[in-house]
Design an enzyme around this catalytic site. Structure first.
Site, PDB file in Angstrom:
ATOM      1  N   ARG A 170      -0.820   3.188  17.154  1.00  0.00           N
ATOM      2  CA  ARG A 170      -2.153   2.899  17.670  1.00  0.00           C
ATOM      3  C   ARG A 170      -2.049   2.502  19.141  1.00  0.00           C
ATOM      4  O   ARG A 170      -1.266   1.627  19.497  1.00  0.00           O
ATOM      5  CB  ARG A 170      -2.794   1.748  16.891  1.00  0.00           C
ATOM      6  CG  ARG A 170      -2.878   1.974  15.384  1.00  0.00           C
ATOM      7  CD  ARG A 170      -3.945   1.068  14.772  1.00  0.00           C
ATOM      8  NE  ARG A 170      -3.831   0.945  13.325  1.00  0.00           N
ATOM      9  CZ  ARG A 170      -4.230   1.864  12.453  1.00  0.00           C
ATOM     10  NH1 ARG A 170      -4.734   2.995  12.884  1.00  0.00           N
ATOM     11  NH2 ARG A 170      -4.095   1.665  11.145  1.00  0.00           N
ATOM     12  N   ASP A 175     -16.252  -0.426   4.033  1.00  0.00           N
ATOM     13  CA  ASP A 175     -15.096   0.400   3.655  1.00  0.00           C
ATOM     14  C   ASP A 175     -14.817   0.327   2.155  1.00  0.00           C
ATOM     15  O   ASP A 175     -15.611  -0.217   1.384  1.00  0.00           O
ATOM     16  CB  ASP A 175     -13.856  -0.014   4.462  1.00  0.00           C
ATOM     17  CG  ASP A 175     -13.325  -1.377   4.058  1.00  0.00           C
ATOM     18  OD1 ASP A 175     -14.141  -2.200   3.581  1.00  0.00           O
ATOM     19  OD2 ASP A 175     -12.118  -1.630   4.200  1.00  0.00           O
ATOM     20  N   LYS A 179     -12.330 -10.942   5.680  1.00  0.00           N
ATOM     21  CA  LYS A 179     -13.381 -10.331   6.473  1.00  0.00           C
ATOM     22  C   LYS A 179     -14.438  -9.838   5.502  1.00  0.00           C
ATOM     23  O   LYS A 179     -14.152  -9.622   4.329  1.00  0.00           O
ATOM     24  CB  LYS A 179     -12.831  -9.230   7.371  1.00  0.00           C
ATOM     25  CG  LYS A 179     -12.028  -8.124   6.699  1.00  0.00           C
ATOM     26  CD  LYS A 179     -11.483  -7.199   7.783  1.00  0.00           C
ATOM     27  CE  LYS A 179     -10.777  -5.991   7.185  1.00  0.00           C
ATOM     28  NZ  LYS A 179      -9.323  -6.197   7.077  1.00  0.00           N
ATOM     29  N   ASP A 220     -13.028  -1.417   0.115  1.00  0.00           N
ATOM     30  CA  ASP A 220     -13.060  -2.697  -0.613  1.00  0.00           C
ATOM     31  C   ASP A 220     -14.098  -3.669  -0.054  1.00  0.00           C
ATOM     32  O   ASP A 220     -14.129  -4.844  -0.439  1.00  0.00           O
ATOM     33  CB  ASP A 220     -11.672  -3.346  -0.627  1.00  0.00           C
ATOM     34  CG  ASP A 220     -11.146  -3.635   0.766  1.00  0.00           C
ATOM     35  OD1 ASP A 220     -11.554  -2.944   1.721  1.00  0.00           O
ATOM     36  OD2 ASP A 220     -10.329  -4.567   0.913  1.00  0.00           O
ATOM     37  N   ASP A 267     -14.666  -5.041   2.979  1.00  0.00           N
ATOM     38  CA  ASP A 267     -14.441  -6.103   3.963  1.00  0.00           C
ATOM     39  C   ASP A 267     -14.693  -5.667   5.405  1.00  0.00           C
ATOM     40  O   ASP A 267     -14.748  -6.494   6.304  1.00  0.00           O
ATOM     41  CB  ASP A 267     -13.048  -6.744   3.806  1.00  0.00           C
ATOM     42  CG  ASP A 267     -11.915  -5.741   3.854  1.00  0.00           C
ATOM     43  OD1 ASP A 267     -12.180  -4.531   4.021  1.00  0.00           O
ATOM     44  OD2 ASP A 267     -10.742  -6.171   3.711  1.00  0.00           O
ATOM     45  N   ARG A 268     -14.841  -4.335   5.627  1.00  0.00           N
ATOM     46  CA  ARG A 268     -15.103  -3.888   7.001  1.00  0.00           C
ATOM     47  C   ARG A 268     -16.580  -3.575   7.199  1.00  0.00           C
ATOM     48  O   ARG A 268     -17.310  -3.379   6.223  1.00  0.00           O
ATOM     49  CB  ARG A 268     -14.320  -2.609   7.298  1.00  0.00           C
ATOM     50  CG  ARG A 268     -12.832  -2.811   7.275  1.00  0.00           C
ATOM     51  CD  ARG A 268     -12.147  -1.545   7.752  1.00  0.00           C
ATOM     52  NE  ARG A 268     -10.708  -1.747   7.766  1.00  0.00           N
ATOM     53  CZ  ARG A 268      -9.863  -1.062   8.509  1.00  0.00           C
ATOM     54  NH1 ARG A 268     -10.313  -0.108   9.302  1.00  0.00           N
ATOM     55  NH2 ARG A 268      -8.574  -1.306   8.484  1.00  0.00           N
ATOM     56  N   SER A 272      -8.059  -0.346   0.396  1.00  0.00           N
ATOM     57  CA  SER A 272      -9.053  -0.544   1.443  1.00  0.00           C
ATOM     58  C   SER A 272      -9.617   0.743   2.036  1.00  0.00           C
ATOM     59  O   SER A 272     -10.202   1.537   1.318  1.00  0.00           O
ATOM     60  CB  SER A 272      -8.438  -1.428   2.517  1.00  0.00           C
ATOM     61  OG  SER A 272      -9.401  -1.802   3.429  1.00  0.00           O
ATOM     62  N   HIS A 273      -9.410   0.956   3.334  1.00  0.00           N
ATOM     63  CA  HIS A 273     -10.018   2.116   3.998  1.00  0.00           C
ATOM     64  C   HIS A 273      -9.231   3.401   3.772  1.00  0.00           C
ATOM     65  O   HIS A 273      -9.645   4.451   4.240  1.00  0.00           O
ATOM     66  CB  HIS A 273     -10.133   1.839   5.494  1.00  0.00           C
ATOM     67  CG  HIS A 273      -8.797   1.650   6.140  1.00  0.00           C
ATOM     68  ND1 HIS A 273      -8.057   0.510   5.976  1.00  0.00           N
ATOM     69  CD2 HIS A 273      -8.045   2.473   6.910  1.00  0.00           C
ATOM     70  CE1 HIS A 273      -6.923   0.628   6.640  1.00  0.00           C
ATOM     71  NE2 HIS A 273      -6.880   1.811   7.212  1.00  0.00           N
ATOM     72  N   ARG A 320       0.846  -1.186   0.000  1.00  0.00           N
ATOM     73  CA  ARG A 320       0.000   0.000   0.000  1.00  0.00           C
ATOM     74  C   ARG A 320       0.888   1.245   0.000  1.00  0.00           C
ATOM     75  O   ARG A 320       1.731   1.391   0.876  1.00  0.00           O
ATOM     76  CB  ARG A 320      -0.895  -0.020   1.239  1.00  0.00           C
ATOM     77  CG  ARG A 320      -2.240   0.596   1.023  1.00  0.00           C
ATOM     78  CD  ARG A 320      -3.116   0.356   2.229  1.00  0.00           C
ATOM     79  NE  ARG A 320      -3.744  -0.950   2.259  1.00  0.00           N
ATOM     80  CZ  ARG A 320      -4.691  -1.295   3.118  1.00  0.00           C
ATOM     81  NH1 ARG A 320      -5.117  -0.434   4.005  1.00  0.00           N
ATOM     82  NH2 ARG A 320      -5.220  -2.510   3.086  1.00  0.00           N
ATOM     83  N   GLU A 365     -10.711  -5.615  15.948  1.00  0.00           N
ATOM     84  CA  GLU A 365     -11.270  -4.380  16.504  1.00  0.00           C
ATOM     85  C   GLU A 365     -11.458  -3.310  15.443  1.00  0.00           C
ATOM     86  O   GLU A 365     -12.177  -2.333  15.651  1.00  0.00           O
ATOM     87  CB  GLU A 365     -10.396  -3.845  17.644  1.00  0.00           C
ATOM     88  CG  GLU A 365      -8.920  -3.588  17.321  1.00  0.00           C
ATOM     89  CD  GLU A 365      -8.657  -2.493  16.325  1.00  0.00           C
ATOM     90  OE1 GLU A 365      -9.314  -1.452  16.418  1.00  0.00           O
ATOM     91  OE2 GLU A 365      -7.793  -2.682  15.454  1.00  0.00           O
ATOM     92  N   SER A 366     -10.761  -3.462  14.315  1.00  0.00           N
ATOM     93  CA  SER A 366     -10.774  -2.446  13.260  1.00  0.00           C
ATOM     94  C   SER A 366     -11.980  -2.593  12.340  1.00  0.00           C
ATOM     95  O   SER A 366     -11.905  -2.248  11.168  1.00  0.00           O
ATOM     96  CB  SER A 366      -9.489  -2.551  12.456  1.00  0.00           C
ATOM     97  OG  SER A 366      -9.334  -3.874  11.968  1.00  0.00           O
TER      98      SER A 366
END
Ligand code: VG1
Ligand code: CO
Length: 581
Positions: A534, A315, A414, A317, A319-320, A150-151, A59, A402-403
């Site tokens: 984080r 999100d 996911k 893509d 998956d979230r 992704s996000h 990424r 958790e994300s």
């Protein structure tokens, strides 16, 4: 299995260029060093030193990806590493972000030149990450290439990414991504075709050189799978009777068409119940990350008295997922625990769960369900790739992070829409609200208050120094007092995969406090600017009279203690986190 390189140390080293060639000279022109047949070209290239995949693929910013040969080099590393692709079947698609259209054509040409026999590509080059996993498994493909960051934000100033999923449909395991990286460091050429673009707007078969290209409906196979897992009839009648008024926000990312097909067409939700449903290359200027900061429009709708009473978003893509009730937010960690506790309500899981897994920083809420129900609970490093072996080996049925990621053994990724359907199925069976389900869950298992504080785009060196300094303190922490409670344990998390015996080290610092409290610190592996630190803070509350407190207040003493131990403000150079979720 070789011991893996510690991620943090390795990433630091990535900053140094490893190319034996001076790039400036090299970049002047594409040098075709060989023309094998009429169409296949072998192009000279030089390695980039920074192509080690992170938590979820490679990424980088769009600018970075647009450097001459950058995408091609990484693609060639994949084609040269994965044996079966030659003569095999590849699935291809992306989340539709800026540069997707160009990169899809580049990938098709390189697949053709690398002797892939057949490619299944989503119409217009689009496939959500879970749909990719579904298609790989359904058609027994050798693997899939997903173009997505992704996000992360999109557009010319945003990010781009690429990930490879092998035949089980899940993210490439560490050993494989490491092999891509090693290959990328010694590349001297890549293979491509000298052919025009393939028309991806129409479904059906065509050819690119001797490779067959089949443009597939990106939604159909996935929607069919969902219909087999959940009780669509029951959900449909619950929606029709007004028992639930759902609203799904696709955030102008990939799930719009999936949401419309599943929620509106197949489940009969109102036309307007899928919002921001048209995928846009820049996500409409928004940030396709389903958290409370980025789903403002959805929150506003849920706040209206005659508006929806169940909200969800996904999100970039797909998956979230985020799950919301009427003025009520379900933390992803709680969501996983609720799904685990209610799994028998859903046809696909009616015979119970084999086990569950959560990433290390995910709260311990699901552990309590596992203990009460008597199934196993695994703790893995952050990133979906670590669930793959447990799912393949039948150790677990559900897993989550958790994300905002939850999933099951129906796929190896996911799955955002799957989680939304799971909730709708539970709502339809129990006929109570989201909030009632969660409060009921807390009464039964206790509540794990949970928050994550992100310090984004901080100086890389400072971030690494902070982690090093904190690690040096760990040995002395057990037995000491933290905000009036005893520290039970402090370590740098490492994971021994119970299936293949591989060891993954340095996956984040854990400080465990008596009574179920925990502080976790780790550096992100998906960010593209500087470092992102984080901090995850949680605490357990058994007393039902204390289940309705404000999370930040309830955790405030642990949050300040976490800041003090790590000297967060001084070392990060930031007085406060950039995002709190
Ligand atoms: C983040 C999340 C992690 C997730 C990963 C990919 O990684 O913390 O749980 O698996 O993103 O999600 P990191 O290393 O930045 O903390 V996705 O939806 O961006 O592919
Ligand atoms: Co994602």
């Amino acid at each position: 299995m070789p011991r893996r390189l510690p991620l943090q140390r390795a990433r630091k080293r990535d900053a140094e260029p490893e190319s034996p060639f001076p790039r400036a000279d090299y970049q002047r022109a594409i040098i075709v060093i060989q023309r094998d047949t009429a169409d296949i070209e072998t192009v000279a290239t030089a390695p980039f030193g920074d192509q080690r995949p992170g938590t979820s693929g490679l990424r980088k910013s769009v600018r970075h990806f647009k450097q001459e040969h950058y995408l091609e080099n990484f693609l060639q590393s994949i084609f040269s590493t994965v044996d079966g692709l030659k003569g095999g079947v590849l699935v291809l698609g992306g989340d539709g972000r800026y540069h997707n259209d160009v990169a899809i054509q580049t990938t098709l040409r390189m697949a053709g030149a690398n002797a892939v026999a057949r490619v299944l590509v989503g119409r217009d080059g689009i496939l959500s990450t879970p749909a990719m996993s579904c298609v790989i498994r359904k058609f027994g493909a050798t693997g899939g290439i997903i173009l997505s960051a992704s996000h992360n934000p999109g557009g010319p100033e945003g990010d781009f990414g690429i990930k490879f999923n092998p035949e089980n449909g899940g993210p490439a395991p560490e050993a494989m991504t490491e092999a891509f990286y090693q290959r990328s460091k010694v590349l001297t050429s890549y293979r491509t075709l000298n052919t025009p673009d393939v028309d991806l707007t129409r479904l059906g078969k065509t050819h690119l050189g001797s490779m067959e290209v089949e443009v597939i409906d990106p939604v159909a196979d996935y929607a069919d799978l969902m219909e087999r897992l959940f009780d669509f009839d029951r959900i449909r009648s619950h929606i029709r009777s007004g028992g639930v008024r759902p609203c799904f926000d696709a955030l102008h990312a990939v799930t719009g068409p999936y949401g419309r097909e599943i929620f509106v067409k197949r489940l009969g939700a109102a036309e307007g119940s899928v919002i921001n449903a048209v995928p846009l290359p820049d996500f409409g200027g928004g940030h396709p990350d389903p958290n409370l900061v980025h789903v403002k429009e959805l929150l506003a709708r849920l706040a209206q008295s005659d508006g929806p009473d169940f909200g969800a978003a996904s999100d970039g893509d797909g998956d979230r997922n985020i799950i919301l009730g009427k003025r009520f937010f379900v933390t992803p960690s709680d969501s996983l625990a609720v799904l685990a506790a209610n799994a028998r309500q859903v046809p696909a899981y009616s015979s119970g769960l084999k086990g569950v897994a959560r990433s290390m920083p995910t709260s311990q809420a699901v552990d309590r369900v596992a203990a009460a129900e008597g199934f196993a609970c695994y703790e893995t490093p952050t990133g979906w790739k670590f669930f793959g072996n447990l799912l393949d080996d039948g150790c677990i049925t559900l897993c989550g992070e958790e994300s905002a990621g939850t999933g099951s053994d129906h796929l190896r990724e996911k799955d955002g829409i799957w989680a939304v359907l799971f909730w709708l199925n539970i709502l339809a069976r129990r006929q109570i609200s989201v909030e009632q389900i969660v409060r009921d869950h807390w009464r039964r298992f206790g509540r794990d208050y949970y928050t994550r504080h992100d310090y984004e785009a901080i100086d890389e060196e400072r971030a690494h120094d902070l982690m090093t300094a904190l690690k040096a303190k760990l040995e002395r922490l057990p037995g000491r007092d933290l905000a009036g409670r005893r520290i039970e344990r402090a370590d740098d998390f490492s994971y021994l995969d119970p299936v293949d015996g591989s060891l993954t080290e340095q996956q984040g610092i854990r400080i465990v406090i008596e009574g179920g409290g925990r502080l976790v610190y780790r550096l992100s592996g998906t960010g593209t600017k500087g470092a992102t630190l984080r901090l995850y803070v949680e605490d357990f509350e058994a007393d039902p009279s204390r289940h309705a407190l404000d999370t930040q207040e309830r955790l405030s003493d642990l949050i300040s203690a976490a800041g003090e131990i790590a000297e967060l403000a001084e070392r990060s150079g930031r007085a406060a986190p950039s995002v709190i979720t």
